[in-house]
Design a protein around this motif. Sequence first.
Motif, short mmCIF file in Angstrom:
data_model
loop_
_atom_site.label_atom_id
_atom_site.label_comp_id
_atom_site.label_asym_id
_atom_site.label_seq_id
_atom_site.Cartn_x
_atom_site.Cartn_y
_atom_site.Cartn_z
N ALA A 121 0.74 -1.23 0.01
CA ALA A 121 0.05 -0.12 0.12
C ALA A 121 0.83 1.33 -0.03
N ILE A 122 1.79 1.23 0.60
CA ILE A 122 2.82 2.10 0.80
C ILE A 122 3.58 2.92 -0.71
N LEU A 123 3.38 1.82 -1.46
CA LEU A 123 3.90 2.02 -2.92
C LEU A 123 2.96 2.44 -3.85
N THR A 124 1.70 2.44 -3.62
CA THR A 124 0.43 2.73 -4.30
C THR A 124 -0.18 4.11 -4.49
N GLY A 125 -0.78 4.37 -5.32
CA GLY A 125 -1.24 5.84 -5.23
C GLY A 125 -0.43 7.10 -5.38
N THR A 126 -1.22 7.85 -6.16
CA THR A 126 -0.38 9.11 -6.42
C THR A 126 0.33 9.65 -5.27
N GLU A 127 -0.49 9.76 -4.22
CA GLU A 127 0.37 10.26 -2.84
C GLU A 127 1.69 9.60 -2.53
N ASN A 128 1.82 8.36 -2.84
CA ASN A 128 3.02 7.46 -2.37
C ASN A 128 3.95 7.44 -3.61
N VAL A 129 3.99 8.37 -4.81
CA VAL A 129 4.68 8.12 -5.94
C VAL A 129 5.94 8.32 -5.71
N LEU A 130 6.50 9.43 -4.82
CA LEU A 130 7.84 9.70 -4.38
C LEU A 130 8.60 8.81 -3.61
N ILE A 131 7.71 8.07 -2.74
CA ILE A 131 8.22 7.07 -2.00
C ILE A 131 8.78 5.69 -2.83
N MET A 132 7.70 5.62 -4.13
CA MET A 132 8.12 4.62 -4.94
C MET A 132 9.38 4.89 -5.79
N ALA A 133 9.49 6.14 -6.10
CA ALA A 133 10.64 6.39 -6.78
C ALA A 133 11.91 6.29 -5.95
N LEU A 134 11.76 6.68 -4.76
CA LEU A 134 12.96 6.73 -3.64
C LEU A 134 13.39 4.97 -3.59
N THR A 135 12.36 4.32 -3.59
CA THR A 135 12.64 2.88 -3.20
C THR A 135 13.20 2.40 -4.59
N GLN A 136 12.91 2.86 -5.88
CA GLN A 136 13.52 2.36 -6.98
C GLN A 136 14.81 2.90 -7.21
N ILE A 137 15.23 3.99 -6.97
CA ILE A 137 16.58 4.38 -6.82
C ILE A 137 17.39 3.76 -5.94
N LEU A 138 17.00 3.53 -4.77
CA LEU A 138 17.84 2.69 -3.80
C LEU A 138 18.09 1.39 -4.23
N LEU A 139 17.10 0.82 -4.97
CA LEU A 139 17.51 -0.66 -5.60
C LEU A 139 18.28 -0.66 -6.77
N THR A 140 18.33 0.67 -7.52
CA THR A 140 18.94 0.71 -8.79
C THR A 140 20.55 0.83 -8.57
N ILE A 141 20.84 2.02 -7.55
CA ILE A 141 22.25 2.25 -7.39
C ILE A 141 23.05 1.23 -6.91
#
Length: 757
Positions: A121-141
Amino acid sequence: MKQKYDVSGMTCSACQLAVEKSVNKLESVSDVSVNLISNTMSVEFDDSKISNNDIIKAVEAAGYGAAIKGESQSAGKAMDREDPYEIELAKMKYRLVYSLIFMIPLFYIAMGSMMGLPQPAILTGTENVLIMALTQILLTIPVMIINSQFYRIGFKALMNRMPNMDSLIALGSSAAFIYGIMVMYKMAYGFGHGNIEEVAHFGHDLYFESTAMILVLITLGKYFEARAKKRTSSAINSLMDLTPKFATVERDGVQVEIPIEEIVIGDVILVKPGSNIPVDGKIISGQTTIDESALTGESIPVEKSEGASVMAATTNKTGFIKFEATHVGEDTTIAKIIELVEDANTTKAPIAKLADKISGVFVPTVIVIAIITFITWMVKSGNLDTSISMAISVLVISCPCALGLATPVAIMVGTGKGAKLGILFKSAESLENLHNSEVVLLDKTGTITTGEFNVREVVSNKLSKDEFLKIAASMEKNSEHPLAKSIVRYAEEQGLEIEEAKNFKALAGLGVIAEVKGKNYLTGNLKLMMEEEFDTSEYDNYIEEFSAKAYTTIYFADEDSVIGIISLSDTLKDSSKEAVEELKSMGIKVAMVTGDNKKTAETLGEQLGLDEVYSEVLPAQKEQIVREHIEKGQRVCFVGDGINDAPSLARADIGVAIGAGTDIAIESADVVLIKSSLLDLINAIKLSKATIRNIKQNLFWAFFYNTIGIPIAAGLFFNSFGLKLNPMLAAFAMSLSSLFVVTNALRLNFFKGISAK
């Protein structure tokens, strides 16, 4: 001097070219050859002007690592060195596994919602889109750090103005990563200014999964490529594995087990049935059968007894033997074979120069095409997302891995397969050029025939047979010529006492002068008799009769006249006639070059069906015959035993030595046939043809793939046919291309040579 180096960090033909260019800039470097498959470099340079460190620094300046090959290993330990392909495979597996640990959750988070998969739930919805983006960048690095070699080498090569495959990957994945960061800034700006619609729009434009996916797919391709490359070295590895690591040695009456690198010449070694022979030597007690198939390809074990030679990496089958070590470490036959195969892989086939020339301009051209693609799509669509996607796809799909692998991987498999068949190619050039031979010139003794002579007729009109034979054997006792040894052996079998000759003098290509019991004698061919103005007519009838039987006749004379003749026959090899027929069926002209008299040579030529026969030829004249054919514009292959044929072997377009027993054969010839069978010449020609055909297939695929792939990636067919490649598909396609080339080269392992009927 000539020095070999291990080179690290190379991934494509552009890397190879960059290393060569950097080292070639050094003063006094006369030749540089870099092998992409084995990651080795061979350099010829004047060591009075530059050092090994200068060469290593030149490689490092180009963005790669280098070290002197086998610097920390002794000659004996060279046989026990760690497999570089195993090391490469282990590194790739490590990078792949740890990249996947981060890549799989990243891909799930980025693409899961599109596939209808449940998301936290924390990664869904427009309100959590920055959290999803931060999670992605932390997994990409972490994926970028694990695969940082692409960036380290790629950007360094770019700064040195010698971009390579890593440069394309680094640019493509970096562009996707930077674009993702820009999108995050836009989303943060949208949140701060209450523009939620813009936030929702950019939430689908993150490219972090593409950054990681490009790196993972390229690494996956490299992993499969490393596995395939390891298989290409299987021939050499299997030869290395045949040499035992320890041997039982008898020293001061005590048997001790020592590592084979500690064996010295003169050591007495004990070998039990079923064990492999550790070094070359000569049997001093016992008898057995030895399986030499690993070196000669001959499946039938060879009987050995006291005085016989044994070779390292062969198998003692039946009896217990003791032998004295005669060659150890890098001087053993197996070590020389491995060195020859490895040397062939460090050289470059002429066909590879085509790929090198293209690689020199290919990567810079791709970068320019990617920039043009970006600008064109920005002007046409105004969509930054689409423009960046197209440009990244061009960069990734154009990686010239397949182009760089096309030639060296086929050469490696070809030379390895040749080694298994008992055929050693000294260079990639000889492997490529052998099948172009138009004329094959064959030496007679030891090549067409076995070189084992038997005395057939002894004729003297002035002395008794025994008296004449004693003089003849005494004269020939100090000669190393096969004919001389046969005469001495025959006299000994007759129980005759052989005198010690004095003032022995060999006349090259003619005969011998010696003093026996205070009287001068000479022996040799008809040409020598004519030069000395001896009348040979009283033996003409005998000569005619013996020549009709293909016997070789030797004249003997005292100071006044000819005292007798001895005729010997050489056994024709079982495979010679079949080999000549095969060569002619391939459209190759076959001729024999021999010092035998004309009648004997022509008789043998008729038996074999030769196109031409050169008889009564001196060793120096053989080289002249080779030169004459070359001057006619014919590509000449000369086949000889590598001893008195050295000038001819060196002069011919391709010199082929029968048997690997002499250093002269290895030095003078381009190809060495370990077995004494001419059928292996057929196998060598066919293997040469198969290898070049394989290289051309690989090059065609590499060129065809890029010719089709780049326009699709650039979006040229998007408006007309809807064809488009996203960066992930482009990375996958590029990896498949390299894998195709390596797999195609591995088909050479299925090459089957012909054997005697």
